[in-house]
Design a protein around this motif. Structure first.
Motif, PDB file in Angstrom:
ATOM      1  N   VAL A   1       0.851  -1.192   0.000  1.00 56.35           N
ATOM      2  CA  VAL A   1       0.000   0.000   0.000  1.00 56.35           C
ATOM      3  C   VAL A   1       0.885   1.239   0.000  1.00 56.35           C
ATOM      4  CG1 VAL A   1      -1.753   1.302   1.259  1.00 56.35           C
ATOM      5  CG2 VAL A   1      -1.858  -1.199   1.186  1.00 56.35           C
ATOM      6  N   ARG A   2       0.690   2.101  -0.977  1.00 56.98           N
ATOM      7  CA  ARG A   2       1.526   3.298  -1.083  1.00 56.98           C
ATOM      8  C   ARG A   2       1.263   4.244   0.082  1.00 56.98           C
ATOM      9  NH1 ARG A   2       1.673   6.666  -6.591  1.00 56.98           N
ATOM     10  NH2 ARG A   2       2.345   4.594  -7.287  1.00 56.98           N
ATOM     11  N   ALA A   3       2.330   4.820   0.612  1.00 58.91           N
ATOM     12  CA  ALA A   3       2.203   5.793   1.688  1.00 58.91           C
ATOM     13  C   ALA A   3       1.320   6.952   1.242  1.00 58.91           C
ATOM     14  CB  ALA A   3       3.581   6.305   2.091  1.00 58.91           C
ATOM     15  N   GLY A   4       0.429   7.380   2.117  1.00 58.58           N
ATOM     16  CA  GLY A   4      -0.485   8.476   1.800  1.00 58.58           C
ATOM     17  C   GLY A   4      -1.816   8.018   1.240  1.00 58.58           C
ATOM     18  N   SER A   5      -1.947   6.700   0.972  1.00 53.93           N
ATOM     19  CA  SER A   5      -3.228   6.185   0.496  1.00 53.93           C
ATOM     20  C   SER A   5      -4.285   6.300   1.587  1.00 53.93           C
ATOM     21  CB  SER A   5      -3.093   4.716   0.079  1.00 53.93           C
ATOM     22  OG  SER A   5      -2.296   4.566  -1.063  1.00 53.93           O
ATOM     23  N   THR A   6      -5.546   6.415   1.175  1.00 52.43           N
ATOM     24  CA  THR A   6      -6.673   6.412   2.110  1.00 52.43           C
ATOM     25  C   THR A   6      -7.596   5.265   1.746  1.00 52.43           C
ATOM     26  OG1 THR A   6      -7.728   8.085   0.697  1.00 52.43           O
ATOM     27  CG2 THR A   6      -6.620   8.863   2.690  1.00 52.43           C
ATOM     28  N   TRP A   7      -8.210   4.680   2.750  1.00 52.17           N
ATOM     29  CA  TRP A   7      -9.002   3.470   2.554  1.00 52.17           C
ATOM     30  C   TRP A   7     -10.429   3.833   2.148  1.00 52.17           C
ATOM     31  CZ3 TRP A   7      -6.550  -1.255   3.078  1.00 52.17           C
ATOM     32  CH2 TRP A   7      -5.244  -1.191   3.585  1.00 52.17           C
ATOM     33  N   PRO A   8     -10.889   3.387   0.997  1.00 53.78           N
ATOM     34  CA  PRO A   8     -12.215   3.785   0.503  1.00 53.78           C
ATOM     35  C   PRO A   8     -13.345   3.115   1.270  1.00 53.78           C
ATOM     36  CG  PRO A   8     -11.190   2.228  -1.012  1.00 53.78           C
ATOM     37  CD  PRO A   8     -10.166   2.543   0.028  1.00 53.78           C
ATOM     38  N   LEU A   9     -14.281   3.926   1.752  1.00 56.71           N
ATOM     39  CA  LEU A   9     -15.496   3.446   2.391  1.00 56.71           C
ATOM     40  C   LEU A   9     -16.686   3.788   1.502  1.00 56.71           C
ATOM     41  CD1 LEU A   9     -14.839   4.616   6.065  1.00 56.71           C
ATOM     42  CD2 LEU A   9     -14.211   2.445   4.990  1.00 56.71           C
ATOM     43  N   LEU A  10     -17.816   3.151   1.772  1.00 52.25           N
ATOM     44  CA  LEU A  10     -19.040   3.437   1.030  1.00 52.25           C
ATOM     45  C   LEU A  10     -19.986   4.191   1.953  1.00 52.25           C
ATOM     46  CD1 LEU A  10     -19.626   0.007  -0.775  1.00 52.25           C
ATOM     47  CD2 LEU A  10     -18.308   1.992  -1.564  1.00 52.25           C
ATOM     48  N   VAL A  11     -20.176   5.476   1.695  1.00 57.43           N
ATOM     49  CA  VAL A  11     -21.100   6.276   2.498  1.00 57.43           C
ATOM     50  C   VAL A  11     -22.526   5.880   2.157  1.00 57.43           C
ATOM     51  CG1 VAL A  11     -19.474   8.193   2.674  1.00 57.43           C
ATOM     52  CG2 VAL A  11     -21.117   8.138   0.784  1.00 57.43           C
ATOM     53  N   PRO A  12     -23.498   6.189   3.023  1.00 55.03           N
ATOM     54  CA  PRO A  12     -24.891   5.889   2.685  1.00 55.03           C
ATOM     55  C   PRO A  12     -25.289   6.532   1.361  1.00 55.03           C
ATOM     56  CG  PRO A  12     -24.706   6.444   5.000  1.00 55.03           C
ATOM     57  CD  PRO A  12     -23.370   6.733   4.396  1.00 55.03           C
TER      58      PRO A  12
END
Length: 284
Positions: free
Chosen positions: A242-253
Motif C-alpha cells: 500500500v503506497r504511503a499516503g493512500s486512504t481506505w475507501p469506504l461506502l457512504v450511505p
C-alpha cells in the motif's frame, strides 16, 4: 418491504419464531444504540469539553424464547438442541433476522434454560445473551459489482498523473456501489491481474488506495477495508504494497462511484484486469 413484526430468526441450523417450536418472547438490543465511547477532552481552565468523534462499543442482544414441545420428551429434545447450538465460540457466527433483512455477527455469552418441575410439561423458557464485538447491523444480501481497469491498452490516450496511474476514466473503469444503510460500509476489494500499480478511487468522497505492485495473469489481491488486511492470493499478507499516503475507501450511505485504474503489462496476455467490490448495507 420493512415490517415491524420481528418474524424468523436464524442461528446456525436452528430457526426461532413463526413456524418453529421456538417462539420469540422478548428481544432487546437489536434496534438500540450501543453504548457510546466518546473521545471528548476537558477544556483546560474553562467549563465544558472539546467534543471529539463518538464511537460505539459492542452490541449486546438479549433474546427470550418459549420452547413449545408436543410432549415432555419433545420439550427435552428442544432443550438439548438449543443447548448444543449455544456452546462457547472461537469466532462470531451469523445471527440472521430473516424478515427484518438484518445480520449481526455474534457470540453466545449467556444461556439460561430453567427447569420448573412443578409446572413443566411440554412448554419451557430460555434466555440467551449474544455479544456482538462488531456492533453494525448488516443487510442479509452481500452485494457485488465489477469493472475492468481503465488502461492505455484500450487504444486511447489519457494524461498520466503524478501517481503513475492514468487520468480520469470515461464510462469504463467505473462502477456504482449503493449502500442502502445509514452508516459507512467497509467494502472488500478484489483486484485480479494482469495489472501494474492498480489504483482504486472512491470518487464520491475522494479516498484513493494505490498498490505499488504488479499482478500477473492468474494472480489477485484481496483487500479488506475494515481490517486493512491486504492478502496476495487471498492468504499472504502484503500490507507493505500500500503506497504511503493512500486512504481506505469506504461506502457512504447512498450511491458511491468507484474508479479503477491501472497500467497494462508490456507482455500482457490481453486479459483485462478486474476490480470486484463487495459490501453489505450497513447501519448502527
Amino acid at each position: 418491504m420493512a415490517q415491524q413484526q420481528l418474524g424468523r430468526i436464524q442461528w446456525g441450523d436452528l430457526t426461532f419464531g413463526p413456524g418453529s417450536q421456538y417462539a420469540v418472547t422478548a428481544l432487546e438490543g437489536l434496534d438500540d444504540l450501543p453504548d457510546i465511547r466518546a473521545e471528548d477532552v476537558a477544556r483546560p481552565g474553562q467549563h465544558g469539553d472539546y467534543s471529539g468523534p463518538d464511537y460505539t462499543g459492542p452490541r449486546v442482544i438479549q433474546l427470550g424464547l418459549g420452547l413449545r414441545g408436543e410432549t415432555p420428551d419433545d420439550l427435552r429434545a428442544l432443550t438439548i438442541a438449543l443447548r448444543n447450538h449455544t456452546q462457547p465460540q472461537r469466532q462470531p457466527s451469523a445471527l440472521q433476522f430473516l424478515d427484518q433483512d438484518i445480520l449481526v455477527w455474534a457470540k453466545v455469552r449467556k444461556r439460561s434454560l430453567p427447569y420448573d418441575a412443578e409446572h413443566l410439561w411440554s412448554i419451557g423458557d430460555a434466555a440467551l445473551e449474544l455479544y456482538c464485538a462488531d456492533p453494525y447491523l448488516y443487510g442479509l444480501t452481500e452485494q457485488s459489482t465489477s469493472t475492468t481497469a481503465y488502461s492505455p491498452s484500450a487504444g486511447r490516450t489519457y494524461p498520466l498523473t503524478h501517481d503513475r496511474t492514468y487520468g480520469p476514466a470515461g464510462e469504463s473503469g467505473r462502477v456504482l456501489a449503493v449502500n442502502n444503510g445509514a452508516s459507512d460500509a467497509y467494502p472488500v476489494l478484489r483486484v485480479d491481474g494482469p495489472v501494474a500499480d492498480p489504483s482504486i478511487e472512491q470518487v464520491t468522497t475522494g479516498q484513493t488506495l494505490i498498490i505499488d505492485a504488479t499482478l500477473n495473469d492468474g494472480e489477485y489481491l484481496l483487500i479488506d477495508t475494515r481490517t486493512r488486511a491486504v492478502l496476495f492470493q487471498g492468504s499472504s499478507p502484503r500490507r507493505s504494497w500500500v503506497r504511503a499516503g493512500s486512504t481506505w475507501p469506504l461506502l457512504v450511505p447512498g450511491a458511491n462511484e468507484i474508479a479503477y485504474r491501472g497500467s497494462a503489462l508490456p507482455s500482457g496476455s490481453g486479459v483485462p484486469s478486474l476490480l470486484t467490490v463487495t459490501w453489505r448495507d450497513t447501519s448502527l
